[in-house]
Design a protein around this motif. Structure first.
Motif, short mmCIF file in Angstrom:
data_model
loop_
_atom_site.label_atom_id
_atom_site.label_comp_id
_atom_site.label_asym_id
_atom_site.label_seq_id
_atom_site.Cartn_x
_atom_site.Cartn_y
_atom_site.Cartn_z
N LEU A 85 -28.17 -49.38 8.63
CA LEU A 85 -27.12 -49.91 9.52
C LEU A 85 -25.81 -50.16 8.78
O LEU A 85 -24.76 -49.69 9.24
CB LEU A 85 -27.63 -51.17 10.24
CG LEU A 85 -28.75 -50.88 11.26
CD1 LEU A 85 -29.30 -52.17 11.84
CD2 LEU A 85 -28.27 -49.95 12.37
N ILE A 88 -24.15 -46.68 8.03
CA ILE A 88 -23.58 -45.98 9.19
C ILE A 88 -22.33 -46.70 9.69
O ILE A 88 -21.31 -46.05 10.00
CB ILE A 88 -24.62 -45.86 10.34
CG1 ILE A 88 -25.82 -45.03 9.89
CG2 ILE A 88 -23.98 -45.28 11.59
CD1 ILE A 88 -25.55 -43.56 9.70
N LEU A 92 -18.53 -45.11 10.05
CA LEU A 92 -17.75 -45.11 11.29
C LEU A 92 -16.43 -45.86 11.09
O LEU A 92 -15.39 -45.48 11.63
CB LEU A 92 -18.57 -45.73 12.42
CG LEU A 92 -19.76 -44.87 12.88
CD1 LEU A 92 -20.62 -45.61 13.89
CD2 LEU A 92 -19.28 -43.56 13.49
N VAL A 95 -14.10 -43.54 9.52
CA VAL A 95 -13.56 -42.59 10.50
C VAL A 95 -12.28 -43.16 11.10
O VAL A 95 -11.24 -42.50 11.15
CB VAL A 95 -14.59 -42.29 11.62
CG1 VAL A 95 -13.92 -41.55 12.77
CG2 VAL A 95 -15.77 -41.50 11.08
N PHE A 96 -12.35 -44.43 11.54
CA PHE A 96 -11.19 -45.05 12.20
C PHE A 96 -10.00 -45.17 11.27
O PHE A 96 -8.88 -44.85 11.63
CB PHE A 96 -11.57 -46.44 12.74
CG PHE A 96 -12.08 -46.38 14.14
CD1 PHE A 96 -11.23 -45.98 15.16
CD2 PHE A 96 -13.38 -46.69 14.44
CE1 PHE A 96 -11.69 -45.90 16.46
CE2 PHE A 96 -13.85 -46.62 15.74
CZ PHE A 96 -13.00 -46.22 16.75
N VAL A 99 -8.54 -41.56 10.51
CA VAL A 99 -7.80 -40.89 11.57
C VAL A 99 -6.52 -41.66 11.90
O VAL A 99 -5.55 -41.10 12.41
CB VAL A 99 -8.72 -40.69 12.80
CG1 VAL A 99 -8.77 -41.93 13.66
CG2 VAL A 99 -8.28 -39.49 13.61
N PHE A 103 -2.92 -40.27 13.53
CA PHE A 103 -2.56 -40.67 14.88
C PHE A 103 -1.39 -41.65 14.88
O PHE A 103 -0.54 -41.62 15.76
CB PHE A 103 -3.76 -41.29 15.59
CG PHE A 103 -4.81 -40.29 15.99
CD1 PHE A 103 -4.63 -38.93 15.73
CD2 PHE A 103 -5.97 -40.68 16.65
CE1 PHE A 103 -5.59 -38.00 16.09
CE2 PHE A 103 -6.93 -39.75 17.01
CZ PHE A 103 -6.74 -38.42 16.73
N TRP A 114 -3.44 -48.16 16.39
CA TRP A 114 -3.81 -47.47 15.14
C TRP A 114 -3.53 -48.33 13.92
O TRP A 114 -4.21 -48.20 12.91
CB TRP A 114 -3.13 -46.10 15.07
CG TRP A 114 -3.62 -45.25 16.21
CD1 TRP A 114 -2.90 -44.81 17.28
CD2 TRP A 114 -4.98 -44.83 16.45
NE1 TRP A 114 -3.72 -44.14 18.16
CE2 TRP A 114 -4.99 -44.14 17.67
CE3 TRP A 114 -6.17 -44.99 15.76
CZ2 TRP A 114 -6.16 -43.58 18.22
CZ3 TRP A 114 -7.34 -44.44 16.28
CH2 TRP A 114 -7.32 -43.75 17.50
#
Lengths: 334, 97
Positions: A85, A88, A92, A95-96, A99, A103, A114
């Motif tokens: 947990l 992962i 994630l 990822v934010f 990106v 963005f 963002w």
């Protein structure tokens, strides 16, 4: 079986993790400090100071994870399910924050989202890495060579402490990076933040150094038995000295030295961790020799790694040299 | 490409490594609830990222190209794609003026 192959691989993985922690540490740290920036132009300046480097920094995580998988498959098979947990959630979060770079630069009305994604992603990723660190120090329940615990075995007050400790430590790296790489209001704020963070990091280091030998007999035995104690006393002494010098260098408004001192503090903490856990990859049960892949596999992969690693290190040095100097407000390559 | 991938993966069942390791024997000791929760998180995160990505790309396309095209190089004939890169590299690597 060649006893030295797992040692070489452990050294390679240890180097990859150390490089990851220092390099991605400072860019995650700037993300942790992102909400405290004064305005949108300062936020641009902070992001531009790490824009050419951050994705390269993050790839050391791939060598750390991939190397663990190919060189110590049994350790990988135990550690990943045990820490599933937090691992992962960390990915994630990355990822934010990753990106957000792209963005944020094209967003008009949604820029604030963002900004939040970058700051929250960076902080959460750092916190999860602290949870993973704590999980590895506390140890993993293993039966018949496989993970035999529950999905929340890593959750403990000690994990919370390590999570906050890593967030604070990365923020210190980030603040001293901004002192090195920026000018103007951002630098002044970062210099102030660095002092508070330095004190907080020292406090976390002291608490962890007292907590771990009290809670784990093997760590107490490693540090306080003779002759170890005579050999190891310079580690805490050097840590205190480095922190003292960093404080002075911040006072003297030095630019590069505080960042180098933050790196030294991290390396000393990392050395402490290695002293506490070596030769275990999954403390307190599996050593690097017990979890190693077959010698033929380790040699096969070592050849490729030894050929590629100098090339990668070479272009990393080139990129840092190319983007040397300070980032002023309004400048950036994006 | 994705269809081919699906055919490969389903066609190999019940093996994960054909003839060596069965899929049922290859699973990690992670409870189903953890897998379900993280799968939902992956779908959610990628849903948000892809939706926003497509929205921003569409807006950039609708805006059309901005500003002027790149200046022609001062020296070197732009006959091959790499010549502009060579010149940019030369500029970066030359000593500071």
């Amino acid at each position: 079986m060649e006893w030295y192959l797992p040692v070489i691989w452990a050294a390679l993985l240890g180097t990859a993790v150390a490089l990851y922690v220092i390099l991605d540490g400072f860019d995650l740290g700037t993300g942790i400090l992102f909400p405290y920036a004064g305005n949108e132009r300062e936020r641009d300046q902070i992001m531009n100071s790490i824009a050419p480097f951050w994705d390269g920094n993050e790839t050391w995580l791939v060598l750390g994870g991939g190397g663990l998988w190919v060189a110590f498959p049994q350790a990988y098979a135990v550690i990943m399910p045990a820490l599933y947990l937090p691992v992962i959630v960390m990915l994630l979060a990355l990822v934010f924050r990753g990106v957000a770079f792209e963005f944020r630069s094209v967003a008009i009305t949604s820029k604030a989202y963002w900004n939040f994604a970058f700051a929250a992603g960076s902080t959460l990723a750092a916190f999860c890495q602290g949870l993973i660190l704590a999980g590895l120090i506390v140890g993993i329940k293993v039966e018949n060579g496989a993970f035999a615990g529950g999905p929340f075995d890593w959750a403990s007050p000690f994990a919370l402490l390590c999570g906050l400790g890593v967030v604070t430590g990365y923020a210190l790296l980030g603040a001293t990076w901004l002192v090195l790489k920026t000018e103007g209001a951002v630098t002044e704020r970062a210099r102030g933040q660095a002092k508070g963070l330095l004190l907080a990091v020292l406090a976390f280091m002291v608490v962890v150094s007292i907590w771990t030998p009290l809670a784990f007999e093997r760590i107490a035995a490693r540090w306080f038995s003779t002759p170890n104690i005579y050999l190891l006393w310079p580690v805490p002494l050097l840590t205190a000295f480095t922190a003292l010098m960093e404080w002075r260098w911040l006072d003297e408004r030095r630019e590069a030295l505080p960042f180098l001192a933050s790196i030294a503090l991290f390396l000393l903490g990392y050395l402490g961790l290695v002293i506490s856990t070596f030769p275990y990859l999954v403390p307190p049960v599996l050593t690097i020799w017990q979890t190693a892949a077959a010698p033929a596999s380790q040699i096969f992969l070592l050849v490729g790694t030894v050929a590629l690693l100098p090339i990668i290190l070479g272009y990393i040095v080139f990129v840092y040299w190319l983007f040397r100097g300070k980032v002023r407000e309004g400048e950036g390559y994006h | 490409m994705i269809s081919g991938w699906i055919v490969t993966e389903t066609g190999r069942q019940p093996w994960v490594a054909y003839g060596i390791l069965r899929t049922a024997d290859a699973t990690s000791p992670v409870p189903g609830a953890s897998i379900a929760a993280t799968l939902a998180l992956f779908v959610l995160v990628y849903g948000v990222v892809f939706t926003m990505g497509i929205y921003y790309i569409n807006r950039l396309i609708a805006m059309g190209p901005q500003g002027r095209a790149a200046e022609p190089p001062e020296f070197g004939t732009p006959v091959r794609p790499m010549s502009s890169a060579t010149e940019a590299g030369r500029e970066i690597l030359s000593p500071r003026r």
